[in-house]
Design a protein around this motif. Structure first.
Motif, PDB file in Angstrom:
ATOM      1  N   LEU A  48      48.118  56.062  29.246  1.00 21.69           N
ATOM      2  CA  LEU A  48      48.636  54.903  29.972  1.00 21.69           C
ATOM      3  C   LEU A  48      50.102  55.053  30.351  1.00 21.69           C
ATOM      4  O   LEU A  48      50.797  54.058  30.560  1.00 21.69           O
ATOM      5  N   GLN A  49      50.584  56.288  30.470  1.00 16.36           N
ATOM      6  CA  GLN A  49      51.965  56.541  30.870  1.00 16.36           C
ATOM      7  C   GLN A  49      52.079  56.558  32.397  1.00 16.36           C
ATOM      8  O   GLN A  49      51.176  57.036  33.092  1.00 16.36           O
ATOM      9  N   PRO A  50      53.173  56.038  32.956  1.00 14.54           N
ATOM     10  CA  PRO A  50      53.345  56.011  34.414  1.00 14.54           C
ATOM     11  C   PRO A  50      53.177  57.383  35.051  1.00 14.54           C
ATOM     12  O   PRO A  50      53.687  58.382  34.550  1.00 14.54           O
ATOM     13  N   GLY A  51      52.448  57.395  36.159  1.00 12.99           N
ATOM     14  CA  GLY A  51      52.205  58.635  36.892  1.00 12.99           C
ATOM     15  C   GLY A  51      50.869  59.270  36.591  1.00 12.99           C
ATOM     16  O   GLY A  51      50.369  60.083  37.384  1.00 12.99           O
ATOM     17  N   ASN A  52      50.267  58.935  35.450  1.00 10.96           N
ATOM     18  CA  ASN A  52      48.960  59.487  35.114  1.00 10.96           C
ATOM     19  C   ASN A  52      47.879  58.899  36.011  1.00 10.96           C
ATOM     20  O   ASN A  52      47.995  57.774  36.499  1.00 10.96           O
ATOM     21  N   GLU A  53      46.819  59.670  36.192  1.00  6.58           N
ATOM     22  CA  GLU A  53      45.695  59.224  37.011  1.00  6.58           C
ATOM     23  C   GLU A  53      44.482  58.976  36.119  1.00  6.58           C
ATOM     24  O   GLU A  53      44.162  59.789  35.241  1.00  6.58           O
ATOM     25  N   LEU A  54      43.801  57.853  36.353  1.00 10.15           N
ATOM     26  CA  LEU A  54      42.695  57.419  35.518  1.00 10.15           C
ATOM     27  C   LEU A  54      41.460  57.121  36.365  1.00 10.15           C
ATOM     28  O   LEU A  54      41.564  56.760  37.539  1.00 10.15           O
ATOM     29  N   GLN A  55      40.305  57.255  35.731  1.00  8.03           N
ATOM     30  CA  GLN A  55      39.070  56.697  36.270  1.00  8.03           C
ATOM     31  C   GLN A  55      38.905  55.321  35.627  1.00  8.03           C
ATOM     32  O   GLN A  55      38.940  55.192  34.401  1.00  8.03           O
ATOM     33  N   LEU A  56      38.774  54.293  36.458  1.00 10.13           N
ATOM     34  CA  LEU A  56      38.799  52.918  35.987  1.00 10.13           C
ATOM     35  C   LEU A  56      37.503  52.192  36.298  1.00 10.13           C
ATOM     36  O   LEU A  56      36.924  52.378  37.367  1.00 10.13           O
ATOM     37  N   THR A  57      37.089  51.364  35.363  1.00  9.44           N
ATOM     38  CA  THR A  57      36.052  50.370  35.641  1.00  9.44           C
ATOM     39  C   THR A  57      36.631  49.008  35.271  1.00  9.44           C
ATOM     40  O   THR A  57      37.112  48.817  34.148  1.00  9.44           O
ATOM     41  N   TRP A  58      36.617  48.104  36.238  1.00  7.04           N
ATOM     42  CA  TRP A  58      37.165  46.759  36.043  1.00  7.04           C
ATOM     43  C   TRP A  58      36.027  45.750  36.007  1.00  7.04           C
ATOM     44  O   TRP A  58      35.136  45.796  36.854  1.00  7.04           O
ATOM     45  N   LYS A  59      36.074  44.846  35.044  1.00  8.72           N
ATOM     46  CA  LYS A  59      35.049  43.821  34.919  1.00  8.72           C
ATOM     47  C   LYS A  59      35.706  42.473  34.670  1.00  8.72           C
ATOM     48  O   LYS A  59      36.692  42.367  33.936  1.00  8.72           O
ATOM     49  N   ALA A  60      35.134  41.441  35.287  1.00  8.05           N
ATOM     50  CA  ALA A  60      35.576  40.070  35.061  1.00  8.05           C
ATOM     51  C   ALA A  60      34.443  39.130  35.442  1.00  8.05           C
ATOM     52  O   ALA A  60      33.569  39.475  36.252  1.00  8.05           O
ATOM     53  N   ARG A  61      34.460  37.937  34.865  1.00  8.31           N
ATOM     54  CA  ARG A  61      33.410  36.968  35.185  1.00  8.31           C
ATOM     55  C   ARG A  61      33.570  36.462  36.613  1.00  8.31           C
ATOM     56  O   ARG A  61      32.595  36.298  37.334  1.00  8.31           O
ATOM     57  N   LEU A  62      34.836  36.226  37.025  1.00  8.21           N
ATOM     58  CA  LEU A  62      35.135  35.794  38.388  1.00  8.21           C
ATOM     59  C   LEU A  62      36.192  36.716  38.990  1.00  8.21           C
ATOM     60  O   LEU A  62      37.044  37.259  38.276  1.00  8.21           O
ATOM     61  N   SER A  63      36.170  36.869  40.301  1.00  9.44           N
ATOM     62  CA  SER A  63      37.063  37.821  40.958  1.00  9.44           C
ATOM     63  C   SER A  63      38.531  37.472  40.761  1.00  9.44           C
ATOM     64  O   SER A  63      39.387  38.354  40.749  1.00  9.44           O
ATOM     65  N   GLN A  64      38.855  36.168  40.612  1.00 11.77           N
ATOM     66  CA  GLN A  64      40.254  35.776  40.476  1.00 11.77           C
ATOM     67  C   GLN A  64      40.789  35.932  39.060  1.00 11.77           C
ATOM     68  O   GLN A  64      41.979  35.732  38.807  1.00 11.77           O
ATOM     69  N   HIS A  65      39.926  36.285  38.104  1.00 11.42           N
ATOM     70  CA  HIS A  65      40.368  36.470  36.728  1.00 11.42           C
ATOM     71  C   HIS A  65      41.124  37.785  36.572  1.00 11.42           C
ATOM     72  O   HIS A  65      41.001  38.702  37.383  1.00 11.42           O
TER      73      HIS A  65
END
Length: 253
Positions: A48-65
């Motif tokens: 989680l250091q600045p500049g690193n590249e990650l594969q991300l999965t984001w989940k939330a109950r509502l889009s605005q959360h």
């Protein structure tokens, strides 16, 4: 709600004793925040250091959360970026610039440009011109782009040497000569599209490029953004100058 994408780490902030809120730049979701559970653990902190590249999965109950990220490291740049003051100041400056973008607005061009700049922050002679070009691209994405294609006064496309601080348009050397003290210098590596960033560009041209983009960033970003970015730009320019003074001292005679 759920999506998966790659993202470049811009920064984190503490959320609890174990979690962090992660801020990333993604190609199709723009600048995005999300919770990383256990983000302060020894397992997650290096990724989680600045500049690193990650594969991300984001989940939330509502889009605005806020939502939550699950992460997988893809590419680690942090060790390289922390090896020099220029790279360290550079990644911080780039992250601060991107915070001027509205959250969750896609800016694929800036994402791709960010990758290129991060890959070259270890080489000051390439990084300097690339950062200037990145700032120009950011201004354009925010709707404040400069027109460097032709002289605002004559329409000629050659011998462009200045930029009008009022119109943000290029001005030729001949047309601008009577007003040169009221115009901003346009360095040759921006005026001539055939030249690419490289070791042939002197520091004073890079400095003029940073002065040019800095003027329009300060004018067009919000007061808080411009103050924050301005301090980081000063550190960045000092690191660039220190490199050139060491490796090209004849430019400062």
């Amino acid at each position: 709600m759920e999506w998966t994408s790659r993202g470049i780490v811009l920064g984190t902030r503490k959320h609890s004793e174990t979690d962090v809120i992660l801020e990333v730049m993604t190609p199709d979701r723009g600048r995005h925040l999300g919770l990383v559970r256990g983000g302060r653990s020894k397992r997650h902190r290096p990724a989680l250091q600045p500049g690193n590249e990650l594969q991300l999965t984001w989940k939330a109950r509502l889009s605005q959360h806020l939502g939550a990220f699950t992460i997988d490291p893809v590419r680690s740049r942090a060790a390289e970026l922390m090896a020099s003051s220029l790279a360290l100041h550079g990644v911080q400056h780039l992250a601060e610039l991107l915070r001027s973008l509205p959250e969750r607005d896609a800016h694929q061009r800036l994402y791709e440009a960010l990758q290129v700049v991060l890959d070259h922050l270890g080489d000051a002679e390439i990084a300097g011109p690339l950062i200037v070009r990145f700032e120009l691209a950011l201004l354009e994405e925010l709707g404040f782009g400069l027109d460097l294609s032709a002289c605002a006064a004559t329409g000629r496309m050659d011998d462009l040497a200045y930029v009008s601080p009022k119109s943000a348009r290029a001005v030729s050397r001949e047309a601008g000569r009577p007003y040169h003290d009221k115009l901003l210098p346009l360095p040759p590596f921006l005026a001539d599209g055939q030249r690419q960033p490289g070791s042939e560009i002197p520091f004073h041209d890079i400095r003029d490029g940073l002065t040019l983009t800095g003027f329009f960033l300060e004018r067009n970003l919000s007061a808080n953004d411009s103050r924050s970015a301005g301090g980081l730009r000063t550190q960045l320019q000092s690191s660039l100058e220190a490199h050139f003074r060491k490796h090209r001292p004849w430019e400062f005679l």
